[in-house]
Structure formats: structure tokens, C-alpha cells
Motif scaffolding. Structure first.
Motif, PDB file in Angstrom:
ATOM      1  N   ALA A 330      -2.498   2.372  -3.306  1.00 20.51           N
ATOM      2  CA  ALA A 330      -3.886   2.209  -3.879  1.00 20.51           C
ATOM      3  C   ALA A 330      -4.357   0.997  -3.283  1.00 20.51           C
ATOM      4  O   ALA A 330      -5.481   1.082  -2.691  1.00 20.51           O
ATOM      5  CB  ALA A 330      -4.139   2.661  -4.939  1.00 20.51           C
ATOM      6  N   VAL A 331      -3.644  -0.171  -3.420  1.00 25.46           N
ATOM      7  CA  VAL A 331      -4.454  -1.546  -3.433  1.00 25.46           C
ATOM      8  C   VAL A 331      -4.178  -1.968  -1.789  1.00 25.46           C
ATOM      9  O   VAL A 331      -5.048  -2.698  -1.351  1.00 25.46           O
ATOM     10  CB  VAL A 331      -3.811  -2.547  -4.269  1.00 25.46           C
ATOM     11  CG1 VAL A 331      -3.962  -2.382  -5.455  1.00 25.46           C
ATOM     12  CG2 VAL A 331      -2.138  -2.793  -3.920  1.00 25.46           C
ATOM     13  N   SER A 332      -3.414  -1.007  -1.037  1.00 21.16           N
ATOM     14  CA  SER A 332      -3.196  -1.374   0.319  1.00 21.16           C
ATOM     15  C   SER A 332      -4.086  -0.658   1.186  1.00 21.16           C
ATOM     16  O   SER A 332      -4.377  -1.032   2.401  1.00 21.16           O
ATOM     17  CB  SER A 332      -1.778  -1.021   0.765  1.00 21.16           C
ATOM     18  OG  SER A 332      -1.558   0.505   0.884  1.00 21.16           O
ATOM     19  N   ARG A 333      -4.874   0.326   0.551  1.00 25.36           N
ATOM     20  CA  ARG A 333      -5.827   1.007   1.296  1.00 25.36           C
ATOM     21  C   ARG A 333      -7.019   0.124   1.553  1.00 25.36           C
ATOM     22  O   ARG A 333      -7.410  -0.706   0.846  1.00 25.36           O
ATOM     23  CB  ARG A 333      -6.450   2.576   0.672  1.00 25.36           C
ATOM     24  CG  ARG A 333      -5.357   3.388   0.092  1.00 25.36           C
ATOM     25  CD  ARG A 333      -4.699   4.069   1.465  1.00 25.36           C
ATOM     26  NE  ARG A 333      -3.804   5.093   0.947  1.00 25.36           N
ATOM     27  CZ  ARG A 333      -3.927   6.419   1.221  1.00 25.36           C
ATOM     28  NH1 ARG A 333      -5.235   6.821   1.269  1.00 25.36           N
ATOM     29  NH2 ARG A 333      -3.038   7.410   0.694  1.00 25.36           N
ATOM     30  N   SER A 334      -7.808   0.256   2.733  1.00 24.25           N
ATOM     31  CA  SER A 334      -9.007  -0.231   3.023  1.00 24.25           C
ATOM     32  C   SER A 334     -10.219   0.199   2.095  1.00 24.25           C
ATOM     33  O   SER A 334     -10.090   1.168   1.379  1.00 24.25           O
ATOM     34  CB  SER A 334      -9.405   0.050   4.340  1.00 24.25           C
ATOM     35  OG  SER A 334      -9.932   1.319   4.540  1.00 24.25           O
ATOM     36  N   ASP A 335     -11.159  -0.824   1.919  1.00 24.11           N
ATOM     37  CA  ASP A 335     -12.253  -0.381   1.186  1.00 24.11           C
ATOM     38  C   ASP A 335     -12.797   0.968   1.578  1.00 24.11           C
ATOM     39  O   ASP A 335     -13.141   1.684   0.594  1.00 24.11           O
ATOM     40  CB  ASP A 335     -13.272  -1.488   1.053  1.00 24.11           C
ATOM     41  CG  ASP A 335     -12.816  -2.716   0.433  1.00 24.11           C
ATOM     42  OD1 ASP A 335     -11.981  -2.713  -0.533  1.00 24.11           O
ATOM     43  OD2 ASP A 335     -13.449  -3.768   0.675  1.00 24.11           O
ATOM     44  N   GLU A 336     -13.072   1.044   2.758  1.00 23.35           N
ATOM     45  CA  GLU A 336     -13.643   2.284   2.969  1.00 23.35           C
ATOM     46  C   GLU A 336     -12.681   3.440   2.888  1.00 23.35           C
ATOM     47  O   GLU A 336     -13.359   4.791   2.235  1.00 23.35           O
ATOM     48  CB  GLU A 336     -13.778   2.305   4.761  1.00 23.35           C
ATOM     49  CG  GLU A 336     -14.804   1.417   4.941  1.00 23.35           C
ATOM     50  CD  GLU A 336     -14.191  -0.205   4.882  1.00 23.35           C
ATOM     51  OE1 GLU A 336     -15.286  -1.125   5.035  1.00 23.35           O
ATOM     52  OE2 GLU A 336     -13.354  -0.421   5.105  1.00 23.35           O
ATOM     53  N   GLU A 337     -11.367   3.350   2.821  1.00 23.19           N
ATOM     54  CA  GLU A 337     -10.620   4.715   2.387  1.00 23.19           C
ATOM     55  C   GLU A 337     -10.790   5.003   1.000  1.00 23.19           C
ATOM     56  O   GLU A 337     -10.834   5.983   0.657  1.00 23.19           O
ATOM     57  CB  GLU A 337      -9.145   4.170   2.668  1.00 23.19           C
ATOM     58  CG  GLU A 337      -8.703   4.500   4.183  1.00 23.19           C
ATOM     59  CD  GLU A 337      -7.128   3.895   4.239  1.00 23.19           C
ATOM     60  OE1 GLU A 337      -6.514   4.859   4.854  1.00 23.19           O
ATOM     61  OE2 GLU A 337      -6.896   2.715   4.263  1.00 23.19           O
ATOM     62  N   ARG A 338     -10.955   3.966   0.276  1.00 23.37           N
ATOM     63  CA  ARG A 338     -10.844   4.334  -1.268  1.00 23.37           C
ATOM     64  C   ARG A 338     -12.371   4.815  -1.607  1.00 23.37           C
ATOM     65  O   ARG A 338     -12.439   5.648  -2.164  1.00 23.37           O
ATOM     66  CB  ARG A 338     -10.705   2.626  -2.279  1.00 23.37           C
ATOM     67  CG  ARG A 338      -9.104   2.335  -2.237  1.00 23.37           C
ATOM     68  CD  ARG A 338      -8.838   1.298  -3.376  1.00 23.37           C
ATOM     69  NE  ARG A 338      -9.711   0.057  -2.691  1.00 23.37           N
ATOM     70  CZ  ARG A 338      -9.153  -0.997  -2.042  1.00 23.37           C
ATOM     71  NH1 ARG A 338      -7.906  -0.626  -1.576  1.00 23.37           N
ATOM     72  NH2 ARG A 338      -9.879  -1.819  -1.606  1.00 23.37           N
ATOM     73  N   LEU A 339     -13.382   4.260  -0.730  1.00 22.51           N
ATOM     74  CA  LEU A 339     -14.706   4.573  -0.991  1.00 22.51           C
ATOM     75  C   LEU A 339     -14.671   6.366  -0.735  1.00 22.51           C
ATOM     76  O   LEU A 339     -15.289   7.140  -1.389  1.00 22.51           O
ATOM     77  CB  LEU A 339     -15.746   4.002  -0.264  1.00 22.51           C
ATOM     78  CG  LEU A 339     -17.246   4.284  -0.461  1.00 22.51           C
ATOM     79  CD1 LEU A 339     -17.611   3.877  -1.824  1.00 22.51           C
ATOM     80  CD2 LEU A 339     -17.954   3.679   0.555  1.00 22.51           C
ATOM     81  N   ALA A 340     -14.042   6.584   0.271  1.00 28.99           N
ATOM     82  CA  ALA A 340     -14.194   7.969   0.801  1.00 28.99           C
ATOM     83  C   ALA A 340     -13.274   9.008  -0.174  1.00 28.99           C
ATOM     84  O   ALA A 340     -13.831   9.936  -0.479  1.00 28.99           O
ATOM     85  CB  ALA A 340     -13.450   8.183   2.254  1.00 28.99           C
ATOM     86  N   MET A 341     -12.322   8.594  -0.772  1.00 29.12           N
ATOM     87  CA  MET A 341     -11.483   9.055  -1.752  1.00 29.12           C
ATOM     88  C   MET A 341     -12.489   9.515  -3.145  1.00 29.12           C
ATOM     89  O   MET A 341     -12.606  10.439  -3.642  1.00 29.12           O
ATOM     90  CB  MET A 341     -10.323   8.346  -2.248  1.00 29.12           C
ATOM     91  CG  MET A 341      -9.233   8.293  -1.313  1.00 29.12           C
ATOM     92  SD  MET A 341      -7.866   7.282  -1.579  1.00 29.12           S
ATOM     93  CE  MET A 341      -6.985   8.403  -2.482  1.00 29.12           C
TER      94      MET A 341
END
Length: 387
Positions: A330-341
């Protein structure tokens, strides 16, 4: 259609049951059900979560002592049942005198009885203070559930657990709802640091020691962990000791209970929600996090398989190793990836977990009990949950 709701307390410090009752009654009133709540409170100034719909009435049994309060609750419920003769009584929770009172007075009058266990028969919950619950089970609780007209489970996993206890009453599988905030996270965080949020009761079943151990292994750079919620059984001291033991005092904080708009703001300010629970019948905070546009990480102790199916979070075993692995991802994902999730999660909640949908489902169950309609699809009438 009229319904009585019986519950031991509406004190917000008592966890998710009071909030669930508050929201359910509010939305049932919106779909045309006349609702009255019968509950207890220690004094006139005690905090309560009252429904916001003006047509919902609440009858309080107010007394300072536990025995006096439940004695008064018994008299209050008996008087109100005789005065109004509702179509159904819907009781909430297990193991408490209020549950016995609700069952006795309801069956005495031949009024249909619905019981929502709220996860209190889940395996972990049963083991916690197990000897007391075993005595209550054989003393009165099993009989109450066996005689119920309908049991209400919030997920198939909870329904199966009810069947595993040998309960053959019809089970209505209806999820808890979640209010959809008007604003939610729609842009990546602009601050240098990121924030993971736990928001629930600080209670042994929530698995916080596992989270602290997992956090210490991952040591996510640039991340803070907020542990928000009311302390129960002095468990916060144990969790705080684990924080200090692992040298995490600079990144872990305990703001205490957070409610109302402050709660929704805290969700929006966060980048990840974490609930490392051992057992949940639903886990409404997961739905709230998704509704706020942030991805969620929880365990298989909660019925949130959809997190992986819809790619809006992580669903893992309630063990330190697996929580650490999911957290690292989870913390390795980019801000944009987490936002899309998070945006996908918001869509899931809009489609499946609105309170309006929950209230309509419950109304159909009540009508079916009274013989006013065919069995709804959400009701499973036998030991076969596929029926």
C-alpha cells in the motif's frame, strides 16, 4: 407498518451498534415505517445518538444503576408494547439483559421478533470472555435466537456463522449502510508526509498490536499512523506501550474519539485506512473510508473480499506477516494509484451500501414477516444459505 427497536444503549461510546440503530431508524422512517426506540441511559445528560428523522420517537428508561436501569427498561417496554402494538420488534446485540427483556415481552404478546447479533456470535467475539458467554448461551441467549422469526446478518460470512451454531431461523442478509459524504478525497495529498488512519474502538479484537508490529517491520518512510477512537478496557495503554517498545512514538498518535464532520475530515486527510481486526460482522468504518475516497486495508476477519475484487484495497489474513506485506504494498503505490483505488471504492459504496437501500430491504423483511408479501431475495429460510 410499525416497528419497535430495542437496544441496551444509544451512547456513542458503545461502538457501532448505537450508530447503526440511529441510521437504520432514520432511513426506515423515510420509507414509511413508523419507528419507536426503547433503550436505557444512566441519566438525563448522558450522550445519545438519536435518529435525525422527526417522526422517530425514543422512549428512555433512565436510572443510574445497571439493575435499576434494566428493571425500568422492562417496565417501559411492556407499557409501550401494550400502548402501540407494533407490527414487529427488532432487537440489537446479544448477551445483555435488554435482549432477554425484548424477547420475553415480545413473545408474550405474539409480536414478530427480529434479532441483529451485530457480529457478537463471530468466533473471536465468542472466545472473548468466553465463560460468561457460554453461561448466557445456555441460560437464555440460544433460546432467544432459536425462537426469533428472523435473524439479521450483515454479510454471508456472518450468516454462515449463525448456521454453524445450529440456528435454523430465516436469515436476512442485509449489509449495514454508510452515509455518503458530499465531499470526498479527489486529489492526491499535497503535504510531504502521508497518513494512514485507524478509526474504531481501541479494543483487543481490533488487532492493533499486530498493526504496530507490522508497522515497525515496514517502517514506511514519510508516513504517520493515526489511531483514533474511544478506549475500551484500558487497551490503549497496551497499544501505546507497544508503540514505545518499537520506537514509533514520533509517527503514531492517539487523538481519541472523533465524530461528526471532524471524522469525515480525518478520512479525507488520510491516504490509507487500516483495520487489522480479528473479527467484524461488517466493519462500517471500511465502508466510510471508501465513501471518503481512500483505499482500505483490512483482514479476512471482516467480510470485505470486495476490496480485492474491485481493486480498492487489500484483504489479508489477520497476522503480522500478512498485514506487513499488504502495508508494504500500500505505501509503495503512488499517490495517483491510491487515489484511483479510493475512487473505485467510492463507487462500490454508492452502489451497494447506501442507507436508503438498507432501509428498503428491511422494510420488505418486516412486510414478509407479517404476511404482506412474498419472501424477499435477501431472506434465506433454511439451513441452505443459497435457498
Amino acid at each position: 407498518m410499525s416497528a419497535f427497536f430495542t437496544v441496551s444503549s444509544l451512547d456513542p461510546a458503545d461502538g457501532g451498534v448505537p450508530e447503526c440503530v440511529q441510521c437504520t431508524c432514520t432511513y426506515l422512517a423515510q420509507v414509511g415505517v413508523d419507528v419507536e426506540i426503547v433503550t436505557g441511559r444512566p441519566n438525563l445528560d448522558a450522550p445519545v445518538l438519536e435518529p435525525t428523522h422527526p417522526d422517530v420517537t425514543t422512549s428512555y428508561a433512565t436510572a443510574p444503576g445497571h439493575i435499576q436501569r434494566h428493571t425500568k427498561l422492562w417496565k417501559t417496554l411492556s407499557r409501550r408494547l401494550d400502548a402501540t402494538r407494533p407490527d414487529v420488534v427488532h432487537d440489537h446485540g446479544l448477551w445483555l439483559p435488554s435482549n432477554l427483556i425484548s424477547a420475553v415481552e415480545t413473545h408474550r404478546r405474539g409480536v414478530p421478533h427480529v434479532v441483529s447479533p451485530h457480529g457478537m456470535l463471530e468466533p473471536w467475539a465468542i472466545q472473548h470472555r468466553g465463560w460468561k458467554k457460554k453461561a448466557a448461551w445456555y441460560g437464555y441467549q440460544r433460546s432467544i435466537l432459536e425462537r426469533a422469526d428472523v435473524l439479521h446478518a450483515t454479510a454471508p460470512m456472518e450468516a454462515q456463522n449463525l448456521r454453524d451454531f445450529g440456528l435454523s431461523a430465516p436469515i436476512a442478509v442485509i449489509p449495514n449502510g454508510v452515509p455518503l459524504p458530499d465531499t470526498w478525497k479527489q486529489e492526491p495529498s499535497s503535504e510531504n508526509r502521508r497518513q494512514a488512519l485507524f478509526l474504531s474502538r481501541i479494543h483487543p479484537k481490533k488487532g492493533l498490536p499486530n498493526l504496530i508490529e507490522a508497522w515497525s517491520r515496514v517502517q514506511p518512510d514519510g508516513w504517520d499512523l493515526i489511531i483514533a477512537g474511544p478506549d475500551e478496557n484500558d487497551h490503549r495503554r497496551e497499544v501505546a506501550a507497544a508503540v514505545e517498545e518499537h520506537g514509533l512514538g514520533d509517527v503514531v498518535s492517539f487523538p481519541g474519539p472523533v465524530r461528526g464532520e471532524d471524522k469525515w475530515a480525518l478520512y479525507r486527510e488520510s491516504d490509507l485506512f487500516v483495520l487489522p481486526t480479528h473479527s467484524e460482522n461488517f466493519g462500517v468504518v471500511v465502508a466510510e473510508a471508501l465513501a471518503s475516497g481512500i483505499p482500505a486495508l483490512t483482514t479476512t476477519g471482516a467480510p470485505w473480499r470486495v476490496l480485492g475484487e474491485e481493486d480498492c484495497g487489500w484483504w489479508t489474513e489477520p497476522k503480522v506477516d500478512t498485514i506487513a506485506s499488504a502495508l508494504a504494498d500500500a505505501v509503495s503505490r503512488s499517490d495517483e494509484e491510491r487515489l484511483a483505488m479510493g475512487q473505485r471504492g467510492r463507487g462500490v459504496v454508492e452502489e451497494r451500501f447506501s442507507w436508503a437501500h438498507v432501509a428498503e430491504e428491511l422494510r420488505t423483511v418486516y412486510e414478509w414477516i407479517r404476511g404482506g408479501r412474498a419472501r424477499p431475495d435477501c431472506v434465506h429460510p433454511s439451513n441452505n444459505l443459497d435457498a
